[in-house]
Write an enzyme that holds these catalytic residues in place. Structure first.
Site, PDB file in Angstrom:
ATOM      1  N   TYR A   1      33.752  10.878  54.957  1.00  0.00           N
ATOM      2  CA  TYR A   1      32.756  11.167  53.907  1.00  0.00           C
ATOM      3  C   TYR A   1      31.811  12.274  54.371  1.00  0.00           C
ATOM      4  CZ  TYR A   1      28.909  10.521  50.607  1.00  0.00           C
ATOM      5  OH  TYR A   1      27.926  10.737  49.663  1.00  0.00           O
TER       6      TYR A   1
ATOM      7  N   SER B   1      24.652  15.556  50.394  1.00  0.00           N
ATOM      8  CA  SER B   1      24.129  14.319  50.986  1.00  0.00           C
ATOM      9  C   SER B   1      23.435  14.630  52.313  1.00  0.00           C
ATOM     10  CB  SER B   1      25.299  13.375  51.254  1.00  0.00           C
ATOM     11  OG  SER B   1      24.872  12.214  51.928  1.00  0.00           O
TER      12      SER B   1
HETATM   13  O1  NJP Z   1      27.464   6.941  42.693  1.00  0.00           O
HETATM   14  P1  NJP Z   1      28.140   6.159  41.459  1.00  0.00           P
HETATM   15  P2  NJP Z   1      26.217   7.915  42.780  1.00  0.00           P
HETATM   16  N1  NJP Z   1      36.494  12.281  38.810  1.00  0.00           N
HETATM   17  O2  NJP Z   1      29.314   5.491  42.054  1.00  0.00           O
HETATM   18  C1  NJP Z   1      32.198   9.605  39.117  1.00  0.00           C
HETATM   19  C2  NJP Z   1      26.346  11.354  46.128  1.00  0.00           C
HETATM   20  N2  NJP Z   1      25.469  10.567  46.992  1.00  0.00           N
HETATM   21  O3  NJP Z   1      25.599   8.169  41.486  1.00  0.00           O
HETATM   22  O4  NJP Z   1      34.967   8.569  37.018  1.00  0.00           O
HETATM   23  C3  NJP Z   1      35.406  12.302  38.062  1.00  0.00           C
HETATM   24  O5  NJP Z   1      27.117   5.342  40.764  1.00  0.00           O
HETATM   25  C4  NJP Z   1      32.048   8.193  38.587  1.00  0.00           C
HETATM   26  O6  NJP Z   1      32.573   8.082  37.280  1.00  0.00           O
HETATM   27  P3  NJP Z   1      34.026   7.442  36.892  1.00  0.00           P
HETATM   28  C5  NJP Z   1      27.761  10.855  46.009  1.00  0.00           C
HETATM   29  O7  NJP Z   1      28.556  11.270  47.077  1.00  0.00           O
HETATM   30  C6  NJP Z   1      25.228   9.251  46.755  1.00  0.00           C
HETATM   31  O8  NJP Z   1      25.358   7.422  43.884  1.00  0.00           O
HETATM   32  O9  NJP Z   1      33.814   7.026  35.479  1.00  0.00           O
HETATM   33  N3  NJP Z   1      34.325  11.546  38.256  1.00  0.00           N
HETATM   34  C7  NJP Z   1      30.530   8.070  38.491  1.00  0.00           C
HETATM   35  O10 NJP Z   1      30.072   8.574  37.270  1.00  0.00           O
HETATM   36  C8  NJP Z   1      28.169  11.513  44.689  1.00  0.00           C
HETATM   37  O11 NJP Z   1      28.606  12.820  44.918  1.00  0.00           O
HETATM   38  C9  NJP Z   1      24.410   8.529  47.617  1.00  0.00           C
HETATM   39  O12 NJP Z   1      34.275   6.325  37.839  1.00  0.00           O
HETATM   40  C10 NJP Z   1      34.370  10.714  39.299  1.00  0.00           C
HETATM   41  C11 NJP Z   1      30.052   8.961  39.612  1.00  0.00           C
HETATM   42  O13 NJP Z   1      31.125   9.829  40.002  1.00  0.00           O
HETATM   43  C12 NJP Z   1      26.880  11.536  43.891  1.00  0.00           C
HETATM   44  O14 NJP Z   1      25.823  11.300  44.817  1.00  0.00           O
HETATM   45  C13 NJP Z   1      23.841   9.162  48.710  1.00  0.00           C
HETATM   46  C14 NJP Z   1      35.470  10.619  40.162  1.00  0.00           C
HETATM   47  C15 NJP Z   1      29.635   8.159  40.824  1.00  0.00           C
HETATM   48  O15 NJP Z   1      28.600   7.316  40.484  1.00  0.00           O
HETATM   49  C16 NJP Z   1      26.774  10.502  42.781  1.00  0.00           C
HETATM   50  O16 NJP Z   1      26.962   9.223  43.317  1.00  0.00           O
HETATM   51  C17 NJP Z   1      24.123  10.496  48.926  1.00  0.00           C
HETATM   52  C18 NJP Z   1      36.571  11.445  39.862  1.00  0.00           C
HETATM   53  N4  NJP Z   1      37.692  11.405  40.597  1.00  0.00           N
HETATM   54  C19 NJP Z   1      24.933  11.199  48.075  1.00  0.00           C
HETATM   55  N5  NJP Z   1      35.192   9.704  41.120  1.00  0.00           N
HETATM   56  C20 NJP Z   1      24.114   7.090  47.427  1.00  0.00           C
HETATM   57  N6  NJP Z   1      24.371   6.503  46.272  1.00  0.00           N
HETATM   58  O17 NJP Z   1      23.583   6.472  48.374  1.00  0.00           O
HETATM   59  C21 NJP Z   1      33.975   9.239  40.868  1.00  0.00           C
HETATM   60  O18 NJP Z   1      23.592  11.080  49.998  1.00  0.00           O
HETATM   61  N7  NJP Z   1      33.469   9.844  39.772  1.00  0.00           N
END
Ligand code: NJP
Length: 263
Positions: free
Chosen positions: A156, A143
């Site tokens: 974070y 990020s």
């Molecule tokens: O977020 P979201 P993003 N074990 O909430 C999964 C980074 N990022 O696509 O497990 C396994 O739509 C969750 O799946 P589920 C951010 O830090 C974002 O934006 O089914 N999986 C879902 O598929 C992250 O690293 C922004 O709930 C787990 C996914 O993760 C990445 O981008 C800005 C889990 C999250 O999807 C993807 O985030 C930035 C677990 N314990 C960096 N916990 C931004 N959106 O602004 C969650 O700089 N997931």
């Protein structure tokens, strides 16, 4: 762009957001996929639509990346199913925007266990074979928060600084093994991330007009696959900010105070 046809790509956090968009673009380019997340229903939906639309092989496994035993079991199954992982996209992650004095121990451990330990353990599952084959690509979704720390994201931001440190070391460790390592450092992206991160909706309201589209970020990631791309920094103006921050941190923090307090 490098051919992705027949390549085996594993994506964590593939049930939504950037992960799901990356999966769609990889499938469109003929890659076989292994999709991982906790929400099996969403993974299966994506699996069906991608198999039907692109006739590629898509395997799905339920995985909470913070559960180390589960990670080991699932990657063993992946090994038996596809044998070789060509690309690992460590995308699973979440954030909670809170000042340090308000963050609960559960939140602190939760963010580190998913964003940092989970990412490292998943990486360690594919490293031996990638080194042996002298082929592979590890893509870590970090990020801009890993470059510029801002108020209300102390925990974070610390996790993403850790991801960047790990990624930079790893790149050097693997340089002689032909295994590429890329960090992805985006600014805010319009995904469900903010449902958890920004419970009051203040940040989303303030930065909505700057938000990147997940499809755009995913396209940049997929275009960099199997190329020696060091970092993907988006958007460009925010990257410029992070460079100035390194050069003049005190001045940057003073001038940026208002902008940094948008959360
Ligand atoms: O977020 P979201 P993003 N074990 O909430 C999964 C980074 N990022 O696509 O497990 C396994 O739509 C969750 O799946 P589920 C951010 O830090 C974002 O934006 O089914 N999986 C879902 O598929 C992250 O690293 C922004 O709930 C787990 C996914 O993760 C990445 O981008 C800005 C889990 C999250 O999807 C993807 O985030 C930035 C677990 N314990 C960096 N916990 C931004 N959106 O602004 C969650 O700089 N997931």
């Amino acid at each position: 762009m490098v051919q992705l046809t027949g390549k085996n790509i594993v994506i964590t956090g593939a049930s939504g957001g950037i992960g799901a968009e990356i999966a769609k673009l990889c499938a469109a380019r003929g890659a076989n996929l292994v999709l991982l997340a906790r929400s099996m229903d969403k993974l299966e939906q994506l699996q069906n639509s991608l198999q039907e639309r692109y006739q590629v092989k898509v395997d799905v496994f339920q995985l909470d990346v913070s559960d180390t035993n589960q990670v080991q079991k699932v990657f063993k199954q992946i090994d038996e199913t596809i044998n070789e992982v060509d690309i690992l996209v460590n995308n699973a992650g979440f954030g909670v925007f809170r000042e340090a004095h308000e963050a609960t121990i559960e939140e602190i451990k939760g963010m580190f266990n998913v964003n940092v330990v989970g990412l490292m353990v998943c990486t360690s599952m594919v490293l031996p074979k990638m080194r042996e084959r002298r082929f592979g690509h590890i893509i870590n979704i970090a990020s801009q928060a890993g470059k510029i720390a801002t108020p209300k994201s102390s925990v974070y931001s610390a996790t993403k600084h850790a991801v960047l440190g790990f990624t930079n070391s790893l790149r050097m460790e693997l340089a002689d093994f032909n295994v590429y390592v890329t960090s992805v450092n985006p600014g805010p992206i319009a995904t469900n991330f903010f449902t958890i991160a920004d419970e009051k909706g203040t940040y989303v309201k303030n930065v909505q007009r700057f938000m990147l589209k997940p499809e755009y970020v995913a396209q940049k990631v997929v275009n960099a696959m199997i190329t020696p791309t060091r970092e993907i920094n988006l958007p460009r103006w925010m990257n410029m900010g992070s460079i100035i921050y390194i050069l003049m941190p005190r001045l940057f923090e003073r001038l940026g105070k208002r902008a940094f307090n948008k959360k």
